[in-house]
Enzyme design. Structure first.
Site, short mmCIF file in Angstrom:
data_model
loop_
_atom_site.label_atom_id
_atom_site.label_comp_id
_atom_site.label_asym_id
_atom_site.label_seq_id
_atom_site.Cartn_x
_atom_site.Cartn_y
_atom_site.Cartn_z
CB THR A 163 -0.94 -0.02 1.23
OG1 THR A 163 -1.79 -1.16 1.11
CG2 THR A 163 -1.81 1.21 1.32
CB THR A 177 0.84 -3.67 6.44
OG1 THR A 177 -0.46 -3.78 5.84
CG2 THR A 177 1.35 -2.25 6.35
CG ASP A 178 -1.94 -7.85 3.78
OD1 ASP A 178 -2.35 -7.04 4.63
OD2 ASP A 178 -2.54 -8.08 2.72
N1 ASP Z 1 -2.55 -5.76 1.08
C1 ASP Z 1 -1.51 -4.76 1.28
C2 ASP Z 1 -0.16 -5.44 1.21
O1 ASP Z 1 0.26 -6.04 2.16
C3 ASP Z 1 -1.69 -4.10 2.57
C4 ASP Z 1 -0.70 -3.03 2.90
O2 ASP Z 1 0.32 -2.88 2.31
O3 ASP Z 1 -0.99 -2.32 3.88
O4 ASP Z 1 0.47 -5.35 0.21
#
Ligand code: ASP
Length: 323
Positions: free
Chosen positions: A12, A86-87
């Protein structure tokens, strides 16, 4: 002035929101790239993008590629910032913690809201990470995660909320430092850190979660796939339903390491209960108890350590004694 390398990997923090559809997607050009040198930061910054993927697509091969890059460039920079989705951020952070050999700051950050969303934490987290990396106090702390004004160790941090910007927490021990407007303050440190020198990740390690009424079926299915190791998120202090025990015994009899962690998010597993499937029973069978790791992190640790040894006692020592 410090030299810092930013390694962008996607997520993200590298995405933009489409204002017509609301969809958050990858862009041709990273929205934060080349911004850092326009800001007043206590560092000279270089940036690279070895790959750009949403973090559900990150694999241990990506993690190893990053670790090798940081090890290779460790003498050329005073610290590294990795931007990441973040995942699976906590998994990459822990993998790097186990494989990167430098004692210089290595910080991973991400964002819950992409760069053009209201209340975006993307640029803010990047700047906080750069400031933390430039701090002399960030040395010798292993890989750190900086998000939302907090500094967490790779070993303890986990994503706790699907969407809140305060998602990254260390439920067991809390953050080890904070980022304020003027300073970077560490109030804890790590006691020790062990790294492993590996060249590849070739092993097949499965992770499964225990539940009430679980039987041996899923273990038998995994056994048939000839795994190199299995990690189980057990119940409470480290117990499993009685109907899993005989399938588990067959796996252990073939010298396939079985690592037990807890599905609880606090506390460590201990061989307390002596009933069939209780922790004491499992330990006597040869199940290895991990010292406070989450399931995904124990899986990565097994994947890495299996590249260096398949000896049961050595693995036991590694999981019980070291972080
Ligand atoms: N779905 C995203 C990822 O991990 C979530 C994020 O980056 O916050 O790429």
């Amino acid at each position: 002035m410090k030299n810092i390398l930013i390694i962008h990997t996607g997520g993200t923090i590298s995405m933009l929101e489409n204002k017509n559809t609301g969809e958050v997607t990858t862009t041709n050009r990273h929205p934060l790239k080349d911004l850092s040198n326009q800001l007043e930061l206590p560092a000279q910054i270089d940036e690279i993008i070895p790959f750009s993927v949403p973090s559900p697509q990150i694999t241990p091969q990506h993690m190893l590629q990053l670790a090798k890059k940081i090890n290779e460039l460790a003498d050329d920079y005073d610290g590294f910032v990795v931007t990441h989705g973040t995942d699976t951020l906590e998994e990459t952070a822990y993998f790097l913690d186990l494989v990167v050999e430098t004692n210089k700051p290595v910080i991973i950050t991400g964002a819950m809201r992409s760069t053009n969303e209201i209340g975006s934490d993307a640029l803010y987290n990047l700047i906080s990470s750069l400031r933390t990396t430039a701090s002399d106090q960030a040395w010798n702390k292993g890989v750190l995660v900086v998000m939302n004004d907090e500094i967490h160790t790779a070993r303890n941090v986990t994503k706790t909320s699907t969407s809140n910007v305060a998602t990254f927490q260390s439920p067991q021990y809390g953050p080890i430092g904070i980022v304020t407007k003027d300073s970077i303050i560490f109030h804890h440190t790590i006691l020790s850190r062990v790294t492993y020198s590996i060249n590849e990740t070739t092993k097949n390690v499965f992770l499964l979660k225990a539940y009430a009424g679980m039987n041996g079926q899923i273990l038998e299915a995994i056994h048939a796939l000839k795994p190199d190791g299995i990690v189980i998120e057990g119940l409470g202090q480290g117990n499993l339903p009685i109907d899993t025990v005989s399938s588990l015994q067959q796996i252990i009899d073939e010298n396939i390491p079985v690592i037990l962690v807890s599905r609880c998010y606090q506390g460590i597993v201990q061989p307390t209960y002596g009933y069939d499937g209780g922790g004491k029973d499992l330990k006597d069978m040869g199940v290895i108890f991990a010292n406070g790791l989450t399931g995904p992190k124990a899986r990565l640790k097994l994947l890495i350590t299996l590249e260096t040894t398949t000896n049961h006692d050595a693995l036991k020592e590694t999981f019980e004694k070291s972080y």
